[in-house]
Write a protein that holds these residues in place. Structure first.
Motif, PDB file in Angstrom:
ATOM      1  N   LEU A 188      -5.729   7.007  -1.193  1.00 52.81           N
ATOM      2  CA  LEU A 188      -6.419   6.617   0.073  1.00 52.81           C
ATOM      3  C   LEU A 188      -5.801   6.204   1.118  1.00 52.81           C
ATOM      4  CD1 LEU A 188     -10.071   5.232  -0.154  1.00 52.81           C
ATOM      5  CD2 LEU A 188      -8.619   4.601   1.670  1.00 52.81           C
ATOM      6  N   LEU A 189      -4.570   5.177   0.917  1.00 51.04           N
ATOM      7  CA  LEU A 189      -3.742   4.486   2.004  1.00 51.04           C
ATOM      8  C   LEU A 189      -3.056   5.730   2.535  1.00 51.04           C
ATOM      9  CD1 LEU A 189      -2.768   1.630   0.073  1.00 51.04           C
ATOM     10  CD2 LEU A 189      -4.144   1.258   2.259  1.00 51.04           C
ATOM     11  N   GLN A 190      -2.425   6.813   1.677  1.00 58.34           N
ATOM     12  CA  GLN A 190      -1.610   7.902   2.168  1.00 58.34           C
ATOM     13  C   GLN A 190      -2.363   8.746   2.966  1.00 58.34           C
ATOM     14  OE1 GLN A 190       0.119  10.074  -0.799  1.00 58.34           O
ATOM     15  NE2 GLN A 190       1.722  10.869   0.517  1.00 58.34           N
ATOM     16  N   SER A 191      -3.577   9.032   2.861  1.00 56.00           N
ATOM     17  CA  SER A 191      -4.527   9.513   3.667  1.00 56.00           C
ATOM     18  C   SER A 191      -4.821   9.175   4.920  1.00 56.00           C
ATOM     19  CB  SER A 191      -5.629   9.991   2.849  1.00 56.00           C
ATOM     20  OG  SER A 191      -6.831   8.825   3.000  1.00 56.00           O
ATOM     21  N   LYS A 192      -4.719   7.822   4.987  1.00 61.27           N
ATOM     22  CA  LYS A 192      -4.885   7.058   6.320  1.00 61.27           C
ATOM     23  C   LYS A 192      -3.651   6.935   7.263  1.00 61.27           C
ATOM     24  CE  LYS A 192      -9.247   5.791   5.647  1.00 61.27           C
ATOM     25  NZ  LYS A 192     -10.216   6.210   6.513  1.00 61.27           N
ATOM     26  N   HIS A 193      -2.358   6.662   6.679  1.00 59.87           N
ATOM     27  CA  HIS A 193      -1.326   6.471   7.365  1.00 59.87           C
ATOM     28  C   HIS A 193      -0.195   6.294   6.212  1.00 59.87           C
ATOM     29  CE1 HIS A 193       1.463   4.261  10.196  1.00 59.87           C
ATOM     30  NE2 HIS A 193       0.796   4.547  11.176  1.00 59.87           N
ATOM     31  N   GLU A 194       0.718   7.201   6.501  1.00 65.88           N
ATOM     32  CA  GLU A 194       1.893   7.292   5.575  1.00 65.88           C
ATOM     33  C   GLU A 194       2.668   6.231   5.787  1.00 65.88           C
ATOM     34  OE1 GLU A 194       4.222   9.364   2.687  1.00 65.88           O
ATOM     35  OE2 GLU A 194       2.210  10.100   3.588  1.00 65.88           O
ATOM     36  N   GLY A 195       3.089   5.751   6.985  1.00 66.99           N
ATOM     37  CA  GLY A 195       4.112   4.801   7.378  1.00 66.99           C
ATOM     38  C   GLY A 195       3.736   3.391   6.842  1.00 66.99           C
ATOM     39  N   ASN A 196       2.295   3.277   6.977  1.00 68.63           N
ATOM     40  CA  ASN A 196       1.770   2.016   6.224  1.00 68.63           C
ATOM     41  C   ASN A 196       1.783   1.919   4.741  1.00 68.63           C
ATOM     42  OD1 ASN A 196       1.612   0.852   8.920  1.00 68.63           O
ATOM     43  ND2 ASN A 196      -0.448   0.900   8.966  1.00 68.63           N
ATOM     44  N   TYR A 197       1.479   3.112   4.323  1.00 64.95           N
ATOM     45  CA  TYR A 197       1.436   3.201   2.957  1.00 64.95           C
ATOM     46  C   TYR A 197       2.474   2.959   2.129  1.00 64.95           C
ATOM     47  CZ  TYR A 197       2.210   6.097  -1.329  1.00 64.95           C
ATOM     48  OH  TYR A 197       2.702   6.677  -2.436  1.00 64.95           O
ATOM     49  N   ARG A 198       3.842   3.245   2.858  1.00 65.25           N
ATOM     50  CA  ARG A 198       5.165   2.895   2.242  1.00 65.25           C
ATOM     51  C   ARG A 198       5.384   1.561   2.316  1.00 65.25           C
ATOM     52  NH1 ARG A 198       7.411   7.592   0.427  1.00 65.25           N
ATOM     53  NH2 ARG A 198       6.687   9.705   1.422  1.00 65.25           N
ATOM     54  N   LEU A 199       5.111   1.088   3.671  1.00 65.88           N
ATOM     55  CA  LEU A 199       5.423  -0.522   3.695  1.00 65.88           C
ATOM     56  C   LEU A 199       4.643  -1.493   2.854  1.00 65.88           C
ATOM     57  CD1 LEU A 199       5.090  -0.768   7.658  1.00 65.88           C
ATOM     58  CD2 LEU A 199       7.092  -0.963   6.229  1.00 65.88           C
ATOM     59  N   LEU A 200       3.298  -0.895   2.425  1.00 62.62           N
ATOM     60  CA  LEU A 200       2.520  -1.741   1.470  1.00 62.62           C
ATOM     61  C   LEU A 200       3.082  -1.653   0.188  1.00 62.62           C
ATOM     62  CD1 LEU A 200      -1.030  -0.513   2.860  1.00 62.62           C
ATOM     63  CD2 LEU A 200      -0.232  -2.925   2.578  1.00 62.62           C
ATOM     64  N   GLY A 201       3.710  -0.402  -0.249  1.00 61.06           N
ATOM     65  CA  GLY A 201       4.656  -0.449  -1.434  1.00 61.06           C
ATOM     66  C   GLY A 201       5.570  -1.334  -1.469  1.00 61.06           C
ATOM     67  N   LYS A 202       6.292  -1.351  -0.449  1.00 63.34           N
ATOM     68  CA  LYS A 202       7.623  -2.559  -0.317  1.00 63.34           C
ATOM     69  C   LYS A 202       6.977  -3.808  -0.623  1.00 63.34           C
ATOM     70  CE  LYS A 202      10.416   0.664   2.446  1.00 63.34           C
ATOM     71  NZ  LYS A 202      11.359   0.644   3.578  1.00 63.34           N
ATOM     72  N   HIS A 207      10.738  -7.628  -3.270  1.00 63.81           N
ATOM     73  CA  HIS A 207      12.304  -7.986  -3.330  1.00 63.81           C
ATOM     74  C   HIS A 207      12.506  -9.267  -2.982  1.00 63.81           C
ATOM     75  CE1 HIS A 207      12.473  -3.832  -4.970  1.00 63.81           C
ATOM     76  NE2 HIS A 207      12.305  -3.464  -3.776  1.00 63.81           N
ATOM     77  N   GLU A 208      11.616  -9.943  -1.800  1.00 68.11           N
ATOM     78  CA  GLU A 208      11.890 -10.975  -1.447  1.00 68.11           C
ATOM     79  C   GLU A 208      11.415 -12.438  -2.346  1.00 68.11           C
ATOM     80  OE1 GLU A 208      10.905 -11.584   2.652  1.00 68.11           O
ATOM     81  OE2 GLU A 208      11.940  -9.481   3.010  1.00 68.11           O
ATOM     82  N   LEU A 215       2.342 -13.340  -0.514  1.00 65.31           N
ATOM     83  CA  LEU A 215       2.570 -11.942  -0.573  1.00 65.31           C
ATOM     84  C   LEU A 215       1.213 -11.187  -0.463  1.00 65.31           C
ATOM     85  CD1 LEU A 215       4.580  -9.798  -1.339  1.00 65.31           C
ATOM     86  CD2 LEU A 215       3.598  -9.860  -3.554  1.00 65.31           C
ATOM     87  N   THR A 216       0.163 -11.769  -0.896  1.00 65.02           N
ATOM     88  CA  THR A 216      -1.325 -11.341  -1.004  1.00 65.02           C
ATOM     89  C   THR A 216      -1.775 -11.141   0.675  1.00 65.02           C
ATOM     90  OG1 THR A 216      -1.861 -12.166  -3.125  1.00 65.02           O
ATOM     91  CG2 THR A 216      -3.686 -11.491  -1.866  1.00 65.02           C
TER      92      THR A 216
END
Length: 315
Positions: A188-202, A207-208, A215-216
């Motif tokens: 669903l996130l990918q269908s909305k905004h690919e860039g933000n979808y990847r940022l949310l995965g990070k 890693h920090e 984080l939440t």
């Protein structure tokens, strides 16, 4: 249950200027199965019902509320009523706001503005503008725009996703809950905004080594911004093709061909999205692809709302 603030006349309350209501059946009968409503009407609060009609007049770069016939300046009373109604709805844990179109207070880009007696075009009503200022990245629409199947589907999808995110934020106790939430919302996130979808995965990868609370908060803020974007046919087709990738080894050649044909027909606006989604859900159950069955993109809201059943729900 969702909680939505709604212009009171759309719920059937007879508080328009002429002592009528304008009940919206989609809101009361469809959404009403899954939501409770917080009614508001700054004009009724300020001036009672029935009342003289008002208009917004631009004067020395100021917005004034003027009665149409008596030409009285009632700006102060309107501002006081708007602040009262804003405070009332801010007390509630809302997941959306639905406004009355064309209203001087509540129109969303549909309110007429005037300079003296001349029309100056259409903008947000005064209360609509106030809501947009205080509710950022929030599901806000007017009922007339919800007649458009594409806007309606995007709005309702945003309502339910916003509700889920708020519930997660209020009750989360472990990192696994955030991971599970993100996993369910990936497509669903990918269908909305690919860039933000990847940022949310990070963010979820963490890693920090941030605290769960920090984080939440970071995740939910970007999540709500992402679901505010509108899906398109092109972005939806991209997601559907990704989903097909999970069937690489399972589908027969006939099933694969039929599924690809359905996706092409959806892209070409021949069949509605629900046809493709039903096929994917059927095949996911047949081959026990549990990852797909757990995706919110398949069922982002109750099916009986039937928002993916018209060809025009994509753009």
């Amino acid at each position: 249950m969702l909680k939505i603030a709604v212009s009171a006349c759309l719920l059937g309350e007879q508080i328009r200027y002429d002592k009528t209501g304008q009940r919206d059946r989609f809101i009361t009968d469809k959404l009403g199965k899954y939501a409770s409503f917080i009614p508001f009407c700054p004009e009724h609060l300020a001036f009672g019902t029935p009342r003289e009609t008002i208009r917004i007049v631009l004067e020395n770069e100021q917005k004034k509320v003027i009665t149409v016939f008596s030409k009285a300046d009632v700006t102060s009373a309107m501002n006081t009523a708007m602040e009262h109604e804003l405070a009332k709805i801010k007390q509630e844990e809302l997941c959306g706001i639905i406004l009355k179109s064309k209203s001087p207070s509540c129109g969303l880009g549909s309110t007429k503005y005037y300079f003296k007696e001349m029309s100056e075009g259409k903008k947000d009503g005064l209360f609509a503008a106030l809501c947009k200022e205080h509710f950022v990245d929030f599901p806000i629409e007017e009922e007339a725009r919800l007649l458009d199947p594409w806007l309606r589907e995007n709005f309702v999808m945003q309502l339910f996703a916003y509700h889920d995110a708020t519930r997660l934020q209020n009750h989360i106790k472990t990192m696994n809950e955030l991971v599970a939430f993100h996993t369910a919302y990936k497509f669903l996130l990918q269908s909305k905004h690919e860039g933000n979808y990847r940022l949310l995965g990070k963010i979820v990868a963490n890693h920090e080594k941030k605290s769960l609370s920090e984080l939440t908060q970071e995740y939910i803020t970007l999540f709500k911004k992402t679901i505010a974007h509108k899906s398109t046919i092109a972005k939806t087709v991209n997601v559907l093709q990704h989903m097909v990738g999970f069937f690489k080894k399972e589908l027969t050649s006939v099933e694969k061909q039929a599924l690809h044909m359905q996706i092409e027909e959806f892209r070409d606006e021949i069949v509605p999205l629900i046809a493709v989604m039903n096929t994917i859900e059927f095949l996911a159950k047949k081959y026990e692809i549990h990852y797909l069955l757990g995706q919110k993109f398949l069922n982002p809201y109750p099916k009986d709302l039937a928002l993916r059943s018209t060809i025009q729900e994509g753009k």
